[in-house]
Design an enzyme around this catalytic site. Structure first.
Site, PDB file in Angstrom:
ATOM      1  CG  ASP A 209      -3.294  -0.754  -2.419  1.00  0.00           C
ATOM      2  OD1 ASP A 209      -2.737  -0.290  -2.090  1.00  0.00           O
ATOM      3  OD2 ASP A 209      -3.545  -2.131  -2.495  1.00  0.00           O
TER       4      ASP A 209
ATOM      5  CG  ASP B 104      -7.051   0.387  -1.025  1.00  0.00           C
ATOM      6  OD1 ASP B 104      -5.212   1.680  -1.206  1.00  0.00           O
ATOM      7  OD2 ASP B 104      -6.725  -0.857   0.061  1.00  0.00           O
TER       8      ASP B 104
ATOM      9  CB  SER C 284      -1.043  -0.309   1.191  1.00  0.00           C
ATOM     10  OG  SER C 284      -1.495   0.968   1.352  1.00  0.00           O
TER      11      SER C 284
ATOM     12  CG  ASP D  59      -2.910   3.279  -1.958  1.00  0.00           C
ATOM     13  OD1 ASP D  59      -3.524   3.274  -2.704  1.00  0.00           O
ATOM     14  OD2 ASP D  59      -3.288   2.554  -0.782  1.00  0.00           O
TER      15      ASP D  59
END
Length: 474
Positions: free
Chosen positions: A240, A242, A99, A238
């Site tokens: 990834d 999400d 993340s 961010d």
């Protein structure tokens, strides 16, 4: 290795090789033992752009194949896109990502065919891994069929249907691409909806962007780009994809919980699930019922599931980082928006841009009308987990300890211990202390009557934490 607020996390040196093969095998055994998958069923594998992610993904693919499951390689793809594709195929999945944390760390997010695993799944996977701890673990990398393009196309289609065609015509939107796996898909979706898109800051080196505590360096970039390119807004995410990052025409980032609130109103939500770290005035900012949870998507998802079980509809969840989830289907411009009970950065970004396009006013002026308290958040990085645990134990040990710790900034009148310690001071200001569930960080969230007061309280809170840690380590 351990599970945090969202998936398994750890140093790359600890996760690569044996550990990733061990936990992937434990996940596969859990799926098979619990009847959540059958031998030969597909399991998706996605990843972010961290240097270590391709190697870890290959290790996980090999482990899945040896466990009797059919791995499918989805490549570098946003986490919500992987989850959506998994729901379409009725397939479980793994997302290799850390993340927003630095590149020397990484993690694995696990998905059942119906969405994110829950805390009970985490307990069972951990137990299976514990039993296997002394076994010889084969960590030979594997290869799998590539379905990256199909998974991405499904996600683009989902987001393009949120708004009417050409809904964003007339808007000039920057996309801070950095190293997020959402960078190219944001450009595709925004152009499909008619926006003039300006790609910005693309990087082949991984840059950790925390949307809950945006760094001064990132803000400086946004504030430079916004006037330079005459932008109405800037969007990003961010690592990834999400958690959203949306900045106004001045390059000032909007708070994540405000983005969640905008999305709830955009979808006409009737139930909102959000953690205790979200703004204290969310309840009064819309026509819905609010359920407060601990921090972490598993807790938000559990609250959404409970609401659905009670017969509620129009269910939305969001976190203070802006990641927004849907716990029910919604009718949108292009048809039915299927429930996606995992964090998503695209939905809140597009809901905000839709509001901007319809209002015909600068975004900064629009959001100024929202009746939220002034809030700020930041964290101390590389803060030992043992030190944060000791601090929280000390503050929870007695009201006197808590009062003495906060005495330099105010008197305590109320506290909540749902997740960390959220304290209301006698003058109405709020300070919330919470160790990160994903990294060696100590987080501080505050609310105050104005922006300056919030900034001052945040600085004071972080300074108290530093001083306590320094005294303890003498």
């Amino acid at each position: 290795m351990k599970f945090g607020t969202s998936g398994l996390r750890g140093l790359v040196t600890d996760l690569e090789g044996r550990a990733s093969a061990l936990y992937t095998t434990a996940f596969a055994r859990h799926l098979l033992e619990a009847g959540l998958a059958k031998p030969g069923d597909p399991v998706l594998v996605g990843r972010d752009f961290r240097a270590s992610s391709p190697r870890i993904a290959a290790t996980c693919i090999g482990a899945l194949q040896r466990a009797g499951l059919n791995a499918i390689d989805c490549g570098a793809i946003p986490t919500p896109a992987l989850a959506l594709y998994g729901m379409k195929l009725s397939a479980a999945g793994l997302m290799i990502t850390g993340s927003h944390i630095p590149d020397d760390r990484n993690g694995i997010k696990f998905y059942r065919a119906d969405g994110e695993i829950d805390k009970q799944d985490e307990i069972r996977i951990t137990a299976i891994a514990g039993v296997m701890a002394d076994e010889k673990i084969d960590d030979t990398p594997g290869e799998a069929p590539d379905r990256h393009a199909e998974a991405e196309a499904l996600f683009v289609e989902r987001n393009a249907m949120l708004l009417a065609p050409d809904a964003l015509v007339g808007l000039s939107v920057g996309v801070y691409q950095h190293s997020t796996v959402a960078r190219d898909l944001f450009v595709q979706v925004l152009e499909k909806l008619g926006a003039q898109v300006v790609p910005l800051g693309r990087s082949e080196r991984f840059i950790p962007v925390d949307t809950e505590a945006v760094s001064a360096e990132t803000i400086a970039l946004l504030q430079g780009w916004a006037p330079q390119y005459h932008l109405d807004a800037i969007v990003s995410a961010d690592g990834d994809g999400d958690r959203p990052l949306v900045a106004d025409e001045k390059g000032q980032p909007l708070r994540g919980d405000l983005l969640g609130l905008i999305t709830a109103n955009f979808l006409y939500a009737q139930v909102v699930a959000t953690p205790v770290t979200s703004n204290s005035r969310i309840e009064a900012a819309g026509d819905y019922t609010v359920v407060r949870t601990k921090v972490g998507s598993p807790f938000v998802i559990a609250a959404m599931q409970a609401a659905a079980k009670d017969g509620k509809t129009a269910i939305v969840g969001f976190e203070a980082n802006g990641g927004t989830l849907t716990g029910s289907d919604f009718t949108v411009s292009g048809g039915t928006l299927q429930a996606l009970p995992t964090r998503d950065s695209f939905l809140p970004a597009l809901a905000t841009l839709s509001l901007l396009a319809n209002a015909k006013q600068p975004l900064s002026r629009i959001v100024a009308d929202y009746p939220l308290a002034f809030a700020a958040a930041d964290r101390l990085e590389n803060f030992p987990v043992e030190t944060s645990a000791a601090l929280m134990a000390h503050l929870r040990a007695s009201d006197d300890n808590l009062s003495a710790f906060l005495a330099p900034i105010g008197s305590v009148t109320a506290k909540s211990d749902i997740d960390g310690l959220r304290v209301t001071l006698e003058d109405g200001r709020i300070i919330h202390l919470r160790p990160s569930g994903n990294a060696p960080e100590m987080r501080c969230y505050v609310e105050a009557p104005d922006e300056r007061a919030a900034s001052e309280l945040l600085d004071q809170g972080l300074d108290l934490i530093r001083r306590w840690a320094a005294e303890r380590n003498r």
